[in-house]
Write a protein that holds these residues in place. Structure first.
Motif, mmCIF file in Angstrom:
data_model
loop_
_atom_site.group_PDB
_atom_site.id
_atom_site.type_symbol
_atom_site.label_atom_id
_atom_site.label_comp_id
_atom_site.label_asym_id
_atom_site.label_seq_id
_atom_site.Cartn_x
_atom_site.Cartn_y
_atom_site.Cartn_z
ATOM 1 N N HIS A 235 0.823 -1.213 0.000
ATOM 2 C CA HIS A 235 0.000 0.000 0.000
ATOM 3 C C HIS A 235 0.856 1.261 0.000
ATOM 4 O O HIS A 235 0.560 2.225 -0.707
ATOM 5 N N THR A 236 1.892 1.279 0.794
ATOM 6 C CA THR A 236 2.707 2.477 0.927
ATOM 7 C C THR A 236 3.334 2.875 -0.405
ATOM 8 O O THR A 236 3.429 4.065 -0.728
ATOM 9 N N LYS A 299 -0.418 6.584 5.091
ATOM 10 C CA LYS A 299 -0.829 5.485 4.217
ATOM 11 C C LYS A 299 -0.616 4.136 4.886
ATOM 12 O O LYS A 299 -1.434 3.230 4.744
ATOM 13 N N ARG A 300 0.481 3.985 5.622
ATOM 14 C CA ARG A 300 0.685 2.746 6.380
ATOM 15 C C ARG A 300 -0.380 2.614 7.465
ATOM 16 O O ARG A 300 -0.834 1.510 7.771
ATOM 17 N N LEU A 352 -10.254 6.900 1.590
ATOM 18 C CA LEU A 352 -9.106 7.314 2.399
ATOM 19 C C LEU A 352 -7.789 7.164 1.636
ATOM 20 O O LEU A 352 -6.898 8.015 1.740
ATOM 21 N N PHE A 353 -7.652 6.095 0.859
ATOM 22 C CA PHE A 353 -6.420 5.930 0.087
ATOM 23 C C PHE A 353 -6.316 6.972 -1.028
ATOM 24 O O PHE A 353 -5.219 7.434 -1.359
ATOM 25 N N ARG A 363 2.988 16.807 -2.249
ATOM 26 C CA ARG A 363 4.212 17.031 -1.465
ATOM 27 C C ARG A 363 5.151 15.810 -1.416
ATOM 28 O O ARG A 363 6.174 15.865 -0.742
ATOM 29 N N GLU A 364 4.798 14.733 -2.087
ATOM 30 C CA GLU A 364 5.644 13.541 -2.185
ATOM 31 C C GLU A 364 6.049 12.976 -0.810
ATOM 32 O O GLU A 364 7.171 12.541 -0.600
ATOM 33 N N THR A 365 5.119 12.987 0.107
ATOM 34 C CA THR A 365 5.337 12.359 1.408
ATOM 35 C C THR A 365 3.990 12.005 2.021
ATOM 36 O O THR A 365 2.966 12.648 1.730
ATOM 37 N N TYR A 366 4.016 10.949 2.847
ATOM 38 C CA TYR A 366 2.831 10.555 3.618
ATOM 39 C C TYR A 366 3.028 10.807 5.109
ATOM 40 O O TYR A 366 2.164 10.453 5.907
#
Length: 496
Positions: A235-236, A299-300, A352-353, A363-366
């Motif tokens: 998923h991540t 995401k995790r 949610l995903f 922003r290329e980050t979770y």
């Protein structure tokens, strides 16, 4: 009509695959048009569905296929499969809208996801074990390429881990199917015939071994603890639409297999293993929630909540196999709750995903710690994320509450041990409130500064999924009436 619904996306995928000169824009819109057409066809199917008087299948089709092993192309739907067929159409349509501006190989992506839609629909209507296994395995292949081809980070490694884990599970599943085939007299892979025959009745050792193989294959795909370790990295590192389809549709293939195959075909073995299944479900509920609470990556976190929410389904189907006096109604309620939870989780977690994908696109980050105060620059994002979080934790008026209430009412009615999973609801509430505080509230800072709010192509699919979850929560009876006859039939078969 079922064959048209199953193979229309595949035909469109093949056309896209052999037309390399097709413009990107045309490929994206072709994907959307086909998914909308599928949604309309399935809407007609649902509107025309009426539970057969004998409790069997509707819209049934059967053609000669592999006569040497008595395997046929046999498809049909009932109250257990039709909600998942409709869920598949809704989620793939939402993904097609969300990806309408995709600029990374859009033709190939459209073809791949149309292929995935076909195999998903095919699995939910399959009434033959070989046909079921074919679609089950093809879904693994399709999702491998979806993760590796459009993911990020360590996508290649995560895709390989996903493939190896789930393919190993599919081999165990095939072994179990072969065991059922050999035990049947006459030999057959036809699911309704196997259900009627219960071929391993009175053979507890062999029945237990065959059920163990089937459970292993389905548990890896669900996934349950301890077979869940492929899920968080998959998923991540997957794209937003890849994660949405994986969570909303592919995970349901495992839990659907419980109610379609394992429970009715192997009733004695299911009764014998029901306590083990129930305990695995409780552990999955609590472990998934606790590990999700510890995550800093949004995401995790959502991925681990899938372990938690699928655990509720396992609790329900485990409790349905624990026979005692005057518990038949409770066990039927548990199975209704399990199927409702599959639909509810699909809608809410897909939304949610997709929301998590917005964070990465911008922003290329979770990492939740990288944001703060998003409610100010992105009120639409904040509103939908808050609604999705409250829906996922089972707040009344959403589908999650309807599902979880029935799961626990039915499961505890069968055995008080199921109450041990109740703290999972509290932990889920804590983790979503914590994530909302970190992402949405407080002073605007970090990567939240100048954060662009949701575009229309993002708002429509996410809001649409959550509106459906709200509708089911407020007006649940059409879905429950659809599921109830099939659930009653499963409980009656397990009780043989």
């Amino acid at each position: 009509m079922l064959s048209l619904i199953v193979f229309l996306p595949l035909a469109a995928a093949l056309i896209l695959a052999v037309l390399p000169a097709m413009p990107d824009r045309a490929a994206r819109w072709s994907w959307l048009v086909v998914t909308v057409a599928e949604l309309l066809l399935i809407g007609v199917l649902v509107a025309g569905y009426d539970t057969p008087p004998d409790g069997g299948l509707a819209f049934e089709e059967r053609l000669r296929w592999i006569p040497s092993v008595n395997s046929s192309y046999h498809v049909g739907v009932d109250g257990l499969s039709l909600p998942l067929v409709a869920l598949t159409a809704v989620v793939f349509t939402a993904c097609a809208v969300y990806a309408i501006r995709e600029d990374r190989r859009p033709r190939q992506q459209a073809a791949l996801f149309l292929f995935l839609q076909s195999v998903s629909l095919g699995l939910f209507v399959a009434q033959d074990l070989i046909l079921f296994f074919l679609f089950f395995d093809l879904s693994i292949v399709g999702m491998y390429f979806a993760i590796a081809g459009w993911g990020h980070g360590n996508a290649a490694r995560s895709a390989l881990k996903f493939f190896l884990y789930t393919f190993l599970g599919s081999l165990a599943l095939l072994l179990g199917f072969i065991g059922l085939y050999l035990a049947a007299d006459p030999h057959t892979f036809d699911i309704p015939e196997l259900v009627a025959a219960a071929p391993l009745a009175g053979r507890p050792v062999v029945g237990g071994l065959v059920l163990a193989a089937i459970l292993l294959g389905l548990a890896v795909k669900t996934p349950t603890v301890p077979f869940h370790t492929w899920l968080p990295p998959a998923h991540t590192d997957a794209s937003a639409v890849g994660s949405a389809v994986l969570a909303a549709i592919l995970l349901k293939m495992g839990t659907y297999g419980f109610v379609r195959i394992a429970m009715p075909v192997l009733p004695e073995a299911w009764q014998a293993w029901s306590w083990v299944i129930l305990i695995v479900g409780i552990v999955s509920v609590l472990y998934g929630a606790l590990v999700a609470l510890a995550q800093s990556n949004v995401k995790r976190m959502i991925a681990y909540t899938s372990v938690n929410h699928m655990g509720y389904v396992v609790v329900a189907v485990g409790a349905a196999g624990i026979l005692a006096d005057d518990t038949a109604a409770a066990r039927e309620l548990a199975v209704v709750g399990a199927v409702t939870q599959m639909v509810s989780h699909g809608l809410i977690t897909a939304a949610l995903f997709l929301l998590a994908g917005v964070l990465y696109d911008r922003r290329e980050t979770y990492e939740m710690g990288e944001f703060g105060g998003l409610a100010d620059p992105a009120p639409r994002f904040a509103t939908l994320f808050a609604i999705g979080g409250f829906a996922s934790l089972g707040l009344p008026a959403f589908s999650g509450f309807i599902a979880e209430f029935q799961v626990f009412a039915g499961s505890i009615g069968a055995t008080w041990v199921a109450a041990l999973a109740l703290p999972g609801i509290l932990i889920t509430a804590a983790l979503f409130l914590r994530s909302a505080q970190k992402l949405l509230t407080g002073t605007v800072g970090g990567r939240a500064v100048g954060f662009p709010d949701l575009h229309l192509r993002e708002t429509l699919p996410i809001a649409g999924l959550l509106v459906l979850a709200l509708f089911i929560g407020v007006v649940p009876w059409p879905l429950l009436d659809l599921i109830a006859p099939g659930s009653a039939a499963v409980v009656e078969l397990v009780s043989r």
